[in-house]
Design an enzyme around this catalytic site. Structure first.
Site: not given
Lengths: 348, 387
Positions: B152, B283, B317
């Site tokens: 990620c 994040h 996400h």
């Protein structure tokens, strides 16, 4: 600022894990070559080993060996992997495509992350600096090495561990078999480069290198690590000649050339003959009959190059054409038809 | 040391096909976390799906119909084209390309691996680097190409590499970004890890219950100050850092040690202090563990004044693409002088005293910190500044 290779370790289908050129190569009659693996239990703590996939074991064991051989402990980790953690990726893909999609075991999913190895190395050896993974087929090692050189130049790192790794994948073997990528019949690997047939034999391996801003007593300089996308628009020979110029070298400076010939009648000459002719007096060596073909196979050649510059004799079983002079500067050239990749090392 | 300017941005996500549409969604606070229409999986969890079929995306990408392309490739191409157009880059001979996706074109390969003989034209997608090469070919990019895969944080790491290459003079201009599309593989993975949200992701909420996966393509054009001469500039990449927490395979430490280190290192590179940061694009995945550890890291370094939000409540996400997508949102915060609301937040988590931006509002934005953390302990922070 210059970069130096101060340690190296190679796990491969040959007995390279011991750190020297094997007297005799392992001869296999097969469509693929698998690593001559060590007893991982002797190297990796059992608590870590339990959940590890094949590629993680290969990589972690080789990273330990490389770090142990290094005079300086690395502060950063960069891994280049052509296809990544394919084994557990395939396992998890099968689990969610063929079985019922219910609560599956997350272990293969976690291990399918292509940066899992770099993360595991960081945890196992407590290396908390820069941590990167390139997933880029045949250009992965070259991207990783040039990133390491940049880190040293910036002063971000004093010593970076660079790994190149790919594991045998039954699925890749099956898929790429469809376009004459692999041999159809088992072949004695030592005869691979002589037999005029289409296709390569698949291999696997893990090569790790500590790259430092200060030389050790072997004084092996990593001069260049370059890649270029290959859309067939520019001649390889011109690219390599321009690179030599860029690094203030001439074709006469290259004493030993490693080529990525893989025993494929359809592509070997078009990929390599021009480059070989560029260095008419150099020794020419090949290795894919020893390593098999995999995206980061050029790491096998880099390990050999480091050994030659450390004073070991290039074995006859890797020599295609013997030159007449000693070896100070070595160029590695690998072409997988979508990228071309060059590494240059020399005795400092 | 060359300065690094952002001269082009492009993105497609669940909240818009291009920059203008996404800006509108960010302003209005509209998200698109819904049940999937195109993703084929038995796991029926809310996702941030781009509301277009592959055929529609093919046409958006300006490609001829009648050919099957990877959805991940299409998202990347759409965003990359917009980034090049906004940067007015017609000569691409010295342009370098840095790209990322989590698992290449897994949304294709997971559906064809059992019967490869029926899908000859798609077999190229088993090559891990096919998408970046296809994007380069389509856009006439000839410079060096790199592909990063660190879960990620992938495309945030791409931006860091691009910045380092330009600063050191190894590149003049770089097209950098990421692309990921929803796949059965990833939704099952997050479900197996028990960190997929059953109700739709609510980053930094007291009752947050996990990630909603999304899909996106996002690219930026970065150029050296000299190469960008005479062009409109969106902002500058001032700071960057990547560290490894070396703590756990998938989880972050509760104190957020790795995150703190990455943020501090990025501030040091930028020659800025915590008080200089006007807005933090966190994040903020919506998992219990990430949001706690990240808010601890932010709280320790910034106290309770600096505005913070996660934009994953809008876009889900987007995995390897999120670093680049959120870099684009950070650049937009600078251009628009606005900070983005933490979409879908109902009740801010009690463990933190962070100043969470509840709704999009105007603000003086000079320096933006953007965090991206990946499995494998991979922590990256970037700092974007107004010129």
């Amino acid at each position: 600022m210059a970069s130096y290779i101060i340690s190296s370790a190679l796990l491969s289908p040959q007995k390279t894990f011991e750190g020297t050129f094997p007297e005799e190569p392992i001869i296999t009659e097969s469509l693929y070559l698998l690593c001559a693996e060590p007893d991982y239990k002797q190297i990796i703590p059992p608590v870590r080993l339990r959940r590890m996939s094949h590629i993680l074991k290969m990589g972690l064991a080789t990273s330990y060996l490389c770090i142990n051989e290094s005079e300086v402990k690395p502060d950063s980790v960069i891994v280049g992997t052509g296809q990544g953690c394919t084994g557990d990726l395939e396992n998890f893909m099968r689990a969610c495509s063929e079985g019922p999609e219910e609560l599956l075991s997350p272990i293969p999913f976690i291990n399918s992350g292509h940066n899992t190895l770099a993360g595991q190395i960081a945890m196992a050896s407590q290396i908390k600096g820069y941590n990167m993974t390139y997933l880029q087929e045949a250009a992965s090692l070259e991207s990783a090495l040039s990133d390491a050189m940049l880190l040293l130049e910036e002063g971000t790192s004093e010593c970076t561990l660079v790994g190149a790794i790919d594991e045998f994948s039954a699925l890749s073997f099956k898929i790429f078999d469809r376009d004459q990528y692999w041999r159809k019949e088992a072949v004695n690997n030592l005869d691979l480069l002589k037999a005029e047939k289409p296709g390569a034999i698949m291999g696997e391996g893990a090569g790790f290198f500590c790259i430092s801003n200060r030389p050790d007593r072997q004084n092996i300089e990593l001069v260049a690590s370059e890649s270029k996308m290959n859309f067939g628009t520019e001649a390889s020979v011109k690219w390599v000649t321009d690179l030599l110029n860029q690094y203030n070298l001439t074709t006469n400076d290259i004493d030993l050339l490693f080529v990525g010939r893989k025993g494929d009648q359809l592509t070997d000459d078009t990929s390599y003959a021009g480059i070989e002719q560029l260095f008419p007096t150099a020794t020419i060596a090949a290795y894919k009959h020893l390593s098999g073909e995999y995206p980061t196979a050029q790491s096998f050649a880099l390990w050999m190059a480091v050994k030659v510059l450390s004073g070991q004799q290039l074995p006859a079983y890797a020599t295609l054409k013997a030159g007449t002079r000693g070896t100070k500067t070595i160029l590695l050239y690998n072409n997988d038809l979508s990228t071309e990749n060059v590494i240059i090392v020399r005795k400092g | 040391m060359n300065r690094v300017f952002v001269t082009g941005i492009g993105a497609i996500s669940a909240i818009g096909n291009n920059i203008a549409e996404q800006l509108q969604s960010l302003r209005k606070g509209t998200n698109n976390i819904v049940s999937a229409k195109f993703l084929k999986s038995a796991i029926k969890l809310p996702v941030a799906e781009i509301p277009h079929s592959n055929e529609e995306l093919t046409s958006l990408a300006g490609l001829p119909g009648g050919v099957t392309y990877s959805r991940t490739f299409l998202l990347g191409l759409i965003a990359a084209k917009e980034a090049l157009e906004t940067a007015h880059l017609s000569d691409r001979s010295d342009l370098q390309l840095i790209s990322s996706s989590t698992n290449a074109a897994i949304e294709i390969t997971e559906n064809i691996y059992q019967h490869p003989e029926e899908h000859q034209s798609l077999l190229k997608y088993f090559h891990a680097n096919q998408i970046p090469l296809d994007i380069a070919k389509e856009l006439g990019i000839n410079g060096r190409q790199y592909t990063i895969s660190t879960a990620c944080s992938s495309s945030a790491n791409g931006i860091m590499l691009a910045t380092r290459l330009i600063r050191s003079g190894k590149a003049k201009r770089v097209l950098v970004g990421g692309n990921d599309s929803l796949a059965r593989f990833s939704i099952n993975g997050f479900n197996a890890l028990e960190i997929a949200s059953p109700t739709g992701s609510r980053p930094f909420d007291e009752n947050r219950d996990g990630v909603s996966l999304g899909e996106a393509g996002a690219y930026l054009v970065l150029e050296s100050e000299e190469a960008a001469k005479g062009k409109p500039v969106y902002g500058e990449v001032r700071g960057y850092a990547n560290v490894n927490e070396a703590y756990h395979a998938t989880a972050t430490s509760p104190e957020g040690k790795g995150a703190q280190q990455a943020i501090s290192d990025a501030l040091a590179i930028a020659h800025l202090s915590a008080g200089d940061i006007s807005y933090i694009n966190a994040h903020g995945t919506g998992t219990k563990v990430n949001d706690l550890s990240e808010s601890n890291a932010i709280g320790n370094l910034f106290g309770d004044q600096t505005p913070v939000s996660s934009t994953k409540g809008y876009t889900g996400h987007t995995l390897a693409a999120c670093g680049a997508l959120e870099a684009v949102f950070s650049i937009l915060a600078i251009r628009e002088q606005q900070v983005w609301g933490n979409c879908r937040l109902l009740q801010p988590m009690s463990e933190t005293s962070m100043n969470i931006v509840k709704e999009t509002r105007s603000a003086t934005v000079n320096h933006v910190l953007s965090n991206s953390f990946g499995f494998g302990g991979n922590d990256t922070s970037l700092i974007f500044s107004k010129i």
